[in-house]
Design a protein around this motif. Structure first.
Motif, PDB file in Angstrom:
ATOM      1  N   PRO A   1      39.158  39.289  40.579  1.00  0.00           N
ATOM      2  CA  PRO A   1      40.317  38.608  40.723  1.00  0.00           C
ATOM      3  C   PRO A   1      41.180  39.747  41.506  1.00  0.00           C
ATOM      4  N   LYS A   2      42.158  39.206  42.343  1.00  0.00           N
ATOM      5  CA  LYS A   2      42.870  40.207  43.190  1.00  0.00           C
ATOM      6  C   LYS A   2      43.776  41.053  42.446  1.00  0.00           C
ATOM      7  N   ASN A   3      44.387  40.453  41.188  1.00  0.00           N
ATOM      8  CA  ASN A   3      45.382  41.443  40.343  1.00  0.00           C
ATOM      9  C   ASN A   3      44.656  42.531  39.797  1.00  0.00           C
ATOM     10  N   GLU A   4      43.435  42.591  39.538  1.00  0.00           N
ATOM     11  CA  GLU A   4      42.750  43.456  39.017  1.00  0.00           C
ATOM     12  C   GLU A   4      42.226  44.436  39.919  1.00  0.00           C
ATOM     13  N   LYS A   5      42.254  44.290  41.070  1.00  0.00           N
ATOM     14  CA  LYS A   5      41.670  45.215  42.221  1.00  0.00           C
ATOM     15  C   LYS A   5      42.584  46.521  42.416  1.00  0.00           C
ATOM     16  N   ASN A   6      44.032  46.370  42.017  1.00  0.00           N
ATOM     17  CA  ASN A   6      44.863  47.355  42.299  1.00  0.00           C
ATOM     18  C   ASN A   6      44.823  48.307  41.108  1.00  0.00           C
TER      19      ASN A   6
ATOM     20  N   GLU B   1      32.613  42.575  44.836  1.00  0.00           N
ATOM     21  CA  GLU B   1      33.890  42.656  45.164  1.00  0.00           C
ATOM     22  C   GLU B   1      34.765  41.476  45.377  1.00  0.00           C
ATOM     23  N   ASP B   2      34.049  40.272  45.823  1.00  0.00           N
ATOM     24  CA  ASP B   2      34.713  39.076  45.618  1.00  0.00           C
ATOM     25  C   ASP B   2      34.546  38.228  44.130  1.00  0.00           C
ATOM     26  N   SER B   3      33.969  38.755  43.164  1.00  0.00           N
ATOM     27  CA  SER B   3      34.006  38.179  42.006  1.00  0.00           C
ATOM     28  C   SER B   3      35.195  38.951  41.219  1.00  0.00           C
TER      29      SER B   3
END
Length: 104
Positions: free
Chosen positions: A98-103, A94-96
């Motif tokens: 990037p935030k913009n790919e989580k959505n 989860e922490d690997s």
């Protein structure tokens, strides 16, 4: 007491003064050129030391890579190579991600 201006009008003082100015600034072997060349020599010596250290490090790496298992390990780690009959799975935590790919 002789005025300072009169001292500089002395022909010997003028000749010495012109000689010093010529040797420090105008001659092809001037002090300024020597200073620049000394700096360049120092920089080249620093580069030489760096490259000698790199050569020693690379020689150690070459000695280690002569072993076939170490060569395989190096190829797998550095160039992400695999054998033909292998499958590689990439596990993302989860922490690997990037935030913009989580959505997505």
């Amino acid at each position: 007491m002789i005025p300072i201006f009169a001292i500089f009008l002395n022909k010997y003082v003028l000749i010495v003064l012109l000689f010093v100015i010529w040797m420090l600034f105008l001659d092809t072997n001037s002090w300024l050129i020597h200073k620049e060349l000394d700096q360049e020599i120092q920089q080249l010596d620093d580069n030489k030391e760096y490259y000698i250290k790199e050569i020693i490090k690379d020689q150690k790496d070459i000695k280690v890579l002569k072993d076939s298992s170490e060569l395989e390990k190096f190829a797998r780690e550095e160039y992400f190579m695999k054998q033909d009959d292998e499958e590689i799975y990439i596990i993302e935590y989860e922490d690997s991600i990037p935030k913009n790919e989580k959505n997505d």
